[in-house]
Write a protein that holds these residues in place. Structure first.
Motif, PDB file in Angstrom:
ATOM      1  N   LYS A 102      43.211  38.596  21.685  1.00  0.00           N
ATOM      2  CA  LYS A 102      42.613  39.732  20.970  1.00  0.00           C
ATOM      3  C   LYS A 102      41.520  40.457  21.756  1.00  0.00           C
TER       4      LYS A 102
ATOM      5  N   ASN B 270      34.952  35.349  15.311  1.00  0.00           N
ATOM      6  CA  ASN B 270      36.402  35.564  15.363  1.00  0.00           C
ATOM      7  C   ASN B 270      36.811  36.658  14.381  1.00  0.00           C
ATOM      8  N   LYS B 271      36.262  36.587  13.179  1.00  0.00           N
ATOM      9  CA  LYS B 271      36.639  37.603  12.176  1.00  0.00           C
ATOM     10  C   LYS B 271      36.075  38.963  12.560  1.00  0.00           C
TER      11      LYS B 271
ATOM     12  N   ASP C 246      48.182  37.350  16.297  1.00  0.00           N
ATOM     13  CA  ASP C 246      47.080  36.846  15.486  1.00  0.00           C
ATOM     14  C   ASP C 246      47.576  36.803  14.027  1.00  0.00           C
ATOM     15  N   SER C 247      47.352  35.700  13.337  1.00  0.00           N
ATOM     16  CA  SER C 247      48.029  35.498  12.043  1.00  0.00           C
ATOM     17  C   SER C 247      47.677  36.574  11.013  1.00  0.00           C
ATOM     18  N   GLU C 248      46.399  36.995  10.995  1.00  0.00           N
ATOM     19  CA  GLU C 248      45.979  38.005  10.017  1.00  0.00           C
ATOM     20  C   GLU C 248      46.656  39.344  10.296  1.00  0.00           C
TER      21      GLU C 248
ATOM     22  N   GLU D  37      38.283  40.347  14.949  1.00  0.00           N
ATOM     23  CA  GLU D  37      39.550  40.722  14.293  1.00  0.00           C
ATOM     24  C   GLU D  37      39.440  42.037  13.510  1.00  0.00           C
TER      25      GLU D  37
HETATM   26 MG    MG Z   1      43.256  35.186  13.500  1.00  0.00          MG
END
Ligand code: MG
Ligand code: NAD
Length: 400
Positions: free
Chosen positions: A131, A223-224, A156-158, A227
């Protein structure tokens, strides 16, 4: 049909899961029309693992980005019919190969930027887990992809969840996107509690088994924050339309709200194999190795607002996304440098965000930056962090 793949960072957590997914896709168990052939693999210094992978998957190219390890790699795989490449530029060489259709970027940090941009210039299909390049140079990268007829598929899962949920309506029909977060290992902590968090505590993620850097990022909530910026660029979404919700069970991977009030979510077990597979098989879905969800066994699914007081990185992420320009390059680089110092035991957990904040405060943001300006901002922030830590226990952070 054969899809030819290069995996950058094949020895990491995402890289290894990607190889498992590819094994399954190629196996008779889930036989289908497409076969996945691995053209290139790369690692930074994990010679032994890379050599084992090279023996098993027989790629035409094997790259070691830290050139100091090229001789051990040569000794380990010299008998194979593979070209051995060394140094950071070897990744650029790989992604430009005519024989590569899909580039899966599973490198950690800004180190992946050059290769991702080179792949975008060649119009490749990019499956992006890494990312940080999107955070640093999201505008440039998405523009380059568009101009050269390539595609970006999120790993990235989200972002994979949002990408999947967005298929339920048109872009104009979306009113907001909601990124979920497990809250990390320190979710319940107060401002006082996090003052003395140890490395062990920060690395003890309750749900996801990931590389050390992203695990620390989850603990700080950086991390968020990264994201949010990643989603902003990937989906061309104004920051005002992005929300974060804490969802400790990590079953709802993210959600899209449409103008009529409908909310479409993507659910699944917390397993990166699913988003990796979706990026490889898109637009198709095929049976794979990800465990299927048994909602009746899940009990409650809960959601709460993020604690912005304890986890200041979260608020900074939104601010940086709004600021734009070189701010995100500084934000990301200061974090990478500070996490490196934390992992080396040189600074306290709370110093990570303090150092980032101080760098952001000192930085003069440049708008519409060229790549060189982004790289300068990145290098400046790293220097600032490294020169401003205090040793030996890092109990204090001097001013940036
Ligand atoms: Mg993620
Ligand atoms: P990791 O530390 O497990 O693996 C990193 C890989 O990159 C290794 O193969 C390593 O050899 C290589 N590498 C390290 N430094 C490098 C350098 N300077 N140059 C080139 N290669 C280098 O990391 P990970 O957890 O697999 O994460 C990889 C990326 O995917 C990160 O950007 C992370 O944010 C993102 N991501 C990871 C997960 C996860 O579940 N692990 C989930 C979502 C997103």
């Amino acid at each position: 049909m054969v899809k030819h793949i290069a995996i950058l960072g094949s020895t990491g957590s995402i890289g290894k899961n990607a190889l498992r997914v590819i094994d399954a896709l190629n196996s008779s168990l889930v036989a289908r029309g497409t076969r996945y052939e691995i053209v290139a693999l790369s690692a930074h210094s994990s010679v032994k693992q890379l050599a084992e992978q090279a023996r098993r998957y027989k790629p035409k190219f094997v790259a070691i980005t830290n050139a100091d390890y090229v001789e051990p790699l040569r000794s380990a795989v010299g008998d194979l019919d593979a070209e051995i490449l060394a140094g950071p530029d070897s990744l650029i060489e790989i992604v430009q190969l005519e024989s590569v259709d899909i580039v899966l970027t599973a490198i950690v940090g800004a180190a992946g930027l050059g290769a991702v941009l080179a792949a975008a210039k060649k119009g490749k299909q990019l499956a992006i887990a890494n990312k940080e390049p999107l955070v640093i140079a999201g505008e440039l990268l998405t523009k380059t992809v568009k101009e050269n007829g390539g595609t970006i598929l999120p790993v990235d899962s989200e972002h994979s969840a949002i990408f999947q949920a967005m298929r339920a309506g048109s872009r104009q029909e979306i009113s907001k996107i909601i990124l979920t977060s497990s809250g990390g290992p320190l979710r319940k902590m107060s401002v006082e509690d996090i003052q003395n968090v140890t490395l062990e505590e920060a690395l003890a993620h309750p749900v996801w088994d990931m590389g050390p850097k992203i695990t620390v990022d989850s603990a700080t909530m950086m991390n968020k924050a990264l994201e949010v910026i990643e989603a902003h660029w990937l989906f061309d979404m104004p920051v005002e339309m992005i929300e974060v919700l804490i969802h400790p069970e990590s079953i709802v991977h993210s959600l899209v709200e449409f103008v009529d009030g409908s909310v479409i979510a993507q659910l699944g077990m917390p397993d990166m194999c699913l988003p990796i597979q979706y990026a490889l098989t898109y637009p198709e879905r095929v049976a794979g190795i990800a465990e299927h969800l048994r909602l009746d066994e899940m009990g409650k699914l809960t959601f709460e607002k993020p604690n912005l007081e304890t986890f200041r990185a979260m608020g900074l992420g939104f601010e940086v996304a709004r600021t734009g320009g070189t701010a995100a390059a500084v934000f990301n680089a200061a974090n990478e440098a500070a996490v490196e110092e934390f992992l080396a035991g040189k600074i306290k957990f709370v110093s990570i965000v303090e150092l980032i904040e101080r760098c952001l405060n000192k930085h003069n943001v440049k708008t519409n930056p060229a790549l060189e300006e982004l790289l300068e901002a990145d290098a400046w922030a790293r220097r600032e962090v490294h020169k401003n830590i205090s040793l030996p226990n890092g109990s204090q952070v001097r001013k940036c």
